[in-house]
Design a protein around this motif. Structure first.
Motif, PDB file in Angstrom:
ATOM      1  N   GLY A  97      -1.536  33.232  43.485  1.00  0.00           N
ATOM      2  CA  GLY A  97      -1.457  32.405  42.289  1.00  0.00           C
ATOM      3  C   GLY A  97      -2.308  31.157  42.395  1.00  0.00           C
ATOM      4  O   GLY A  97      -2.924  30.741  41.404  1.00  0.00           O
ATOM      5  N   TYR A  98      -2.355  30.561  43.580  1.00  0.00           N
ATOM      6  CA  TYR A  98      -3.180  29.388  43.796  1.00  0.00           C
ATOM      7  C   TYR A  98      -4.648  29.724  43.549  1.00  0.00           C
ATOM      8  O   TYR A  98      -5.380  28.968  42.881  1.00  0.00           O
ATOM      9  CB  TYR A  98      -3.023  28.863  45.230  1.00  0.00           C
ATOM     10  N   VAL A  99      -5.083  30.859  44.105  1.00  0.00           N
ATOM     11  CA  VAL A  99      -6.483  31.244  43.966  1.00  0.00           C
ATOM     12  C   VAL A  99      -6.824  31.517  42.506  1.00  0.00           C
ATOM     13  O   VAL A  99      -7.873  31.093  42.010  1.00  0.00           O
ATOM     14  CB  VAL A  99      -6.796  32.481  44.834  1.00  0.00           C
ATOM     15  N   ALA A 100      -5.930  32.207  41.811  1.00  0.00           N
ATOM     16  CA  ALA A 100      -6.168  32.489  40.394  1.00  0.00           C
ATOM     17  C   ALA A 100      -6.293  31.189  39.594  1.00  0.00           C
ATOM     18  O   ALA A 100      -7.168  31.058  38.727  1.00  0.00           O
ATOM     19  CB  ALA A 100      -5.037  33.346  39.832  1.00  0.00           C
ATOM     20  N   PHE A 101      -5.444  30.210  39.888  1.00  0.00           N
ATOM     21  CA  PHE A 101      -5.506  28.930  39.197  1.00  0.00           C
ATOM     22  C   PHE A 101      -6.805  28.200  39.527  1.00  0.00           C
ATOM     23  O   PHE A 101      -7.425  27.584  38.650  1.00  0.00           O
ATOM     24  CB  PHE A 101      -4.310  28.063  39.583  1.00  0.00           C
ATOM     25  N   ILE A 102      -7.232  28.260  40.790  1.00  0.00           N
ATOM     26  CA  ILE A 102      -8.468  27.583  41.197  1.00  0.00           C
ATOM     27  C   ILE A 102      -9.680  28.209  40.516  1.00  0.00           C
ATOM     28  O   ILE A 102     -10.607  27.507  40.092  1.00  0.00           O
ATOM     29  CB  ILE A 102      -8.611  27.620  42.730  1.00  0.00           C
ATOM     30  N   LEU A 103      -9.674  29.534  40.390  1.00  0.00           N
ATOM     31  CA  LEU A 103     -10.759  30.209  39.692  1.00  0.00           C
ATOM     32  C   LEU A 103     -10.801  29.784  38.223  1.00  0.00           C
ATOM     33  O   LEU A 103     -11.876  29.550  37.653  1.00  0.00           O
ATOM     34  CB  LEU A 103     -10.590  31.719  39.795  1.00  0.00           C
ATOM     35  N   LEU A 104      -9.628  29.669  37.609  1.00  0.00           N
ATOM     36  CA  LEU A 104      -9.558  29.202  36.222  1.00  0.00           C
ATOM     37  C   LEU A 104     -10.060  27.771  36.115  1.00  0.00           C
ATOM     38  O   LEU A 104     -10.759  27.412  35.155  1.00  0.00           O
ATOM     39  CB  LEU A 104      -8.122  29.308  35.716  1.00  0.00           C
TER      40      LEU A 104
ATOM     41  N   ILE B  93     -14.606  25.120  42.764  1.00  0.00           N
ATOM     42  CA  ILE B  93     -13.781  26.211  43.281  1.00  0.00           C
ATOM     43  C   ILE B  93     -13.728  26.181  44.800  1.00  0.00           C
ATOM     44  O   ILE B  93     -12.655  26.207  45.411  1.00  0.00           O
ATOM     45  CB  ILE B  93     -14.329  27.568  42.798  1.00  0.00           C
ATOM     46  N   SER B  94     -14.890  26.122  45.423  1.00  0.00           N
ATOM     47  CA  SER B  94     -14.951  26.141  46.890  1.00  0.00           C
ATOM     48  C   SER B  94     -14.315  24.903  47.492  1.00  0.00           C
ATOM     49  O   SER B  94     -13.636  24.983  48.524  1.00  0.00           O
ATOM     50  CB  SER B  94     -16.417  26.250  47.348  1.00  0.00           C
ATOM     51  N   GLY B  95     -14.536  23.747  46.861  1.00  0.00           N
ATOM     52  CA  GLY B  95     -13.971  22.514  47.383  1.00  0.00           C
ATOM     53  C   GLY B  95     -12.450  22.512  47.363  1.00  0.00           C
ATOM     54  O   GLY B  95     -11.810  22.119  48.347  1.00  0.00           O
ATOM     55  N   VAL B  96     -11.874  22.963  46.266  1.00  0.00           N
ATOM     56  CA  VAL B  96     -10.414  22.994  46.177  1.00  0.00           C
ATOM     57  C   VAL B  96      -9.841  24.014  47.154  1.00  0.00           C
ATOM     58  O   VAL B  96      -8.810  23.774  47.790  1.00  0.00           O
ATOM     59  CB  VAL B  96      -9.966  23.307  44.728  1.00  0.00           C
ATOM     60  N   ILE B  97     -10.503  25.163  47.274  1.00  0.00           N
ATOM     61  CA  ILE B  97     -10.065  26.179  48.245  1.00  0.00           C
ATOM     62  C   ILE B  97     -10.044  25.599  49.653  1.00  0.00           C
ATOM     63  O   ILE B  97      -9.079  25.783  50.419  1.00  0.00           O
ATOM     64  CB  ILE B  97     -10.996  27.402  48.206  1.00  0.00           C
ATOM     65  N   MET B  98     -11.092  24.878  50.016  1.00  0.00           N
ATOM     66  CA  MET B  98     -11.164  24.291  51.354  1.00  0.00           C
ATOM     67  C   MET B  98     -10.088  23.235  51.545  1.00  0.00           C
ATOM     68  O   MET B  98      -9.496  23.128  52.638  1.00  0.00           O
ATOM     69  CB  MET B  98     -12.544  23.675  51.587  1.00  0.00           C
TER      70      MET B  98
END
Length: 232
Positions: free
Chosen positions: A166-173, A207-212
């Protein structure tokens, strides 16, 4: 769902529906996100720019996406490997991923430099009709680095180690929304194709920054030193 683990011995392992659904969600969302990238970019170009810029931008983006498809394939393999691993704790796996991610980024940096030089030769001497796309491609090629930054950490987040689909889906959005905002600003400033390219790159950087950030905060300590290595 069944997968062949070893084609030589036809050994089979099973994947439960509970484990399969996050895979479908993650990769399905990723495909939709990239499709929306194309729709967003082309919509802004179609509404506010012209067909010449559309051609130059599309040619540049196609070249970038060809390289990114390699990383997308690697992401799928890495994700499957994580789900089959049973001898690592989540923190051990994350530490190893962060370590190998640095090497991947070093490798990606070299790739970006090489393809920029290669693209210059191609449009300068062979496909001269796209010579004006040089600046657009130079900007868009930076997106390869940010996408590589996204590949391994995102695979960890949606694997059985973290279960953060869910986190990844939100970050992609979030990346899609930021792309719309950046493109709107740069088109308003009159930056044309280069502005669209920059908006796309910055949305991938979001996207990449929030993922990291999520990965680095997972073990309750923020590694500024590691973040500095990525930026440098």
């Amino acid at each position: 769902i069944f997968f062949f683990n070893d084609t030589a011995t036809t050994e089979i392992y099973t994947l439960s529906l509970h484990d399969a659904l996050p895979i479908c969600l993650f990769f399905g969302t990723s495909v939709i996100m990239w499709d929306l990238y194309f729709i967003i970019d082309r919509t802004f170009i179609k509404l506010f720019l012209n067909n010449t810029i559309m051609g130059l931008y599309s040619f540049s983006l196609m070249s970038v996406m060809m390289v990114q498809s390699f990383f997308a394939s690697f992401q799928g393999i890495f994700f499957a490997t994580l789900n089959k691993s049973s001898d690592m704790t989540d923190k051990d796996a994350i530490n190893k991923v962060l370590h190998y991610n640095l090497y991947l980024l070093y490798f990606t940096f070299l790739i970006v430099v090489i393809i920029q030089l290669f693209y210059y030769v191609i449009v300068e001497y062979f496909v001269v009709n796209y010579r004006a796309s040089g600046q657009i491609f130079t900007i868009l090629s930076v997106m390869i680095y940010f996408y590589a930054m996204f590949v391994m950490p995102s695979a960890v987040m949606v694997s059985k180690l973290m279960r953060k689909e869910g986190y990844v889906a939100f970050i992609l959005l979030l990346g899609i929304v930021s792309g719309i905002i950046f493109n709107s600003i740069f088109v308003y400033l009159g930056w044309k194709g280069e502005g669209i390219a920059l908006g796309t790159v910055l949305s991938q950087a979001v996207i990449s920054g929030v993922i990291m950030l999520v990965i680095l905060r997972y073990d309750h300590r923020f590694n500024f030193r590691y973040l500095g290595k990525i930026i440098i």
